[in-house]
Design an enzyme around this catalytic site. Structure first.
Site, PDB file in Angstrom:
ATOM      1  N   SER A  90       6.474  -2.331  -0.451  1.00 15.66           N
ATOM      2  CA  SER A  90       5.626  -1.788  -1.605  1.00 15.66           C
ATOM      3  C   SER A  90       6.027  -0.449  -2.261  1.00 15.66           C
ATOM      4  O   SER A  90       6.589  -0.619  -3.291  1.00 15.66           O
ATOM      5  CB  SER A  90       4.458  -1.343  -1.116  1.00 15.66           C
ATOM      6  OG  SER A  90       3.121  -0.956  -2.105  1.00 15.66           O
ATOM      7  N   HIS A 193      -2.463  -4.464  -4.178  1.00 16.03           N
ATOM      8  CA  HIS A 193      -1.446  -5.570  -3.597  1.00 16.03           C
ATOM      9  C   HIS A 193      -2.726  -7.283  -4.676  1.00 16.03           C
ATOM     10  O   HIS A 193      -2.300  -8.572  -3.935  1.00 16.03           O
ATOM     11  CB  HIS A 193      -1.166  -5.809  -3.287  1.00 16.03           C
ATOM     12  CG  HIS A 193       0.306  -4.428  -2.665  1.00 16.03           C
ATOM     13  ND1 HIS A 193       0.866  -4.455  -4.059  1.00 16.03           N
ATOM     14  CD2 HIS A 193       0.663  -4.125  -1.445  1.00 16.03           C
ATOM     15  CE1 HIS A 193       1.479  -3.332  -3.864  1.00 16.03           C
ATOM     16  NE2 HIS A 193       1.425  -3.183  -1.909  1.00 16.03           N
TER      17      HIS A 193
END
Length: 315
Positions: A90, A193
């Site tokens: 991430s 996300h």
């Protein structure tokens, strides 16, 4: 064959930069990174409490800065070999971009400042959340996530998928989860996300042209399906897309396995990704670079494994 990996949001802990500030040059480095980050990295990394550093706009710049600091100290010995591959989970992909030469340290901090604020704003638009689904079969887990109108935001391993979506639907998943699995609510600000982050992706896409990416000095493994990226421009594109798309860390680990990775070092604040590797990449050597006390062992691991395929070690 050595991989250096960079953790994502949630790995931060109060005071985790305190031991690093004692090293020569670290306070100055954190000061220089604070301006493009638009936060006081030294104060937040040494004094702020858990609630303060949980804020997305604080946590993400702290994580990128911490990785830059730890890696700079690791590489302070001039004879240390380079790693063979880099990856980040991430927001850790921005750390990897800095370590791999795709972005300067300053541009990585400029980018994470925009990313963190854009994601925080998108998360505040409506009540959303995330939950880790641990155990069960992949088929049952994904089916349950879909049944509840949620999204698989992080595919972390064969036994862990993070679901994301509305807070109400996350609560429903907890009450009616997949068989033989635990649903663990996460203390995060929103459904990262997933399509809920579309506005943040658009803001990043508008900002990205102000950056000047270079091709990486080392292979970078992308969260987008574990692809090995050798173009800086493509890696930056993937970072932009990633905020509203799933993180496939399981695929990244599969790429490590396929490339013959024999050791992994996780930069500060470390433990999450080496923990996953311990279960999924049996037999590889692991090191957490959390404090300066870990530097000697980490450097030894670099010298032992950098540039070595499994057959080289056995010879």
């Amino acid at each position: 064959m050595l991989a250096i990996v960079c953790p994502g949001q949630g790995a931060q802990k109060p005071g985790f930069l305190t031991p690093w500030r004692e090293l020569p040059g670290v306070e100055e480095l954190l000061g220089s990174l604070s301006e493009p980050a638009r936060i006081d990295l030294l104060r937040h990394g040494t004094e702020s409490d858990a609630d303060t550093i949980r804020d997305t706009a604080v946590a993400q710049p702290l994580l990128v800065a911490a990785g830059i600091v730890a890696a700079s100290q690791l590489r302070s010995e001039e004879d240390l070999p380079a790693a063979d591959v880099l990856a980040g989970h991430s927001v850790g992909e921005l750390t990897a971009a800095a370590l791999g030469g795709v972005l300067s340290d300053e541009d990585a901090m400029r980018l994470v400042a925009v990313r963190s604020r854009a994601m925080a704003t998108a998360a505040a638009a409506e009540p959303t959340s995330m939950a880790a689904v641990v155990g069960g079969t992949r088929e049952d887990v994904l089916a349950a996530i879909e049944r509840h109108g949620l999204h698989p935001a992080n595919i972390n391993s064969a036994a862990q998928v993070v679901a994301a979506g509305s807070a109400e639907k996350i609560a429903a998943l907890g009450e009616d989860g997949p068989a033989k699995a635990r649903v663990i609510p996460l203390q995060v600000a929103g459904a990262f996300h997933t399509p809920y982050m579309a506005a943040a992706r658009e803001e990043l896409a508008a900002f990205a042209p102000t950056l000047s990416p270079a091709d990486p000095t080392l292979p970078l493994v992308s969260n987008a399906g574990g692809e090995v990226v050798t173009s800086g421009a493509l890696y930056l594109d993937a970072i932009v897309t990633q905020v509203a798309s799933p993180v496939d860390w399981e695929a990244c680990m599969a790429t490590f396995r396929d490339r013959g990775v024999t050791a992994m070092i996780e930069v500060a604040p470390a433990g999450t990704l080496t923990g996953l590797a311990k279960r999924e990449l049996k037999g590889i050597a692991l090191a957490n670079l959390n404090t300066p006390d870990d530097l000697e062992a980490a450097r030894a691991l670099v010298r032992e494994h950098a540039g070595l395929a499994p057959s080289d070690q056995e010879a």
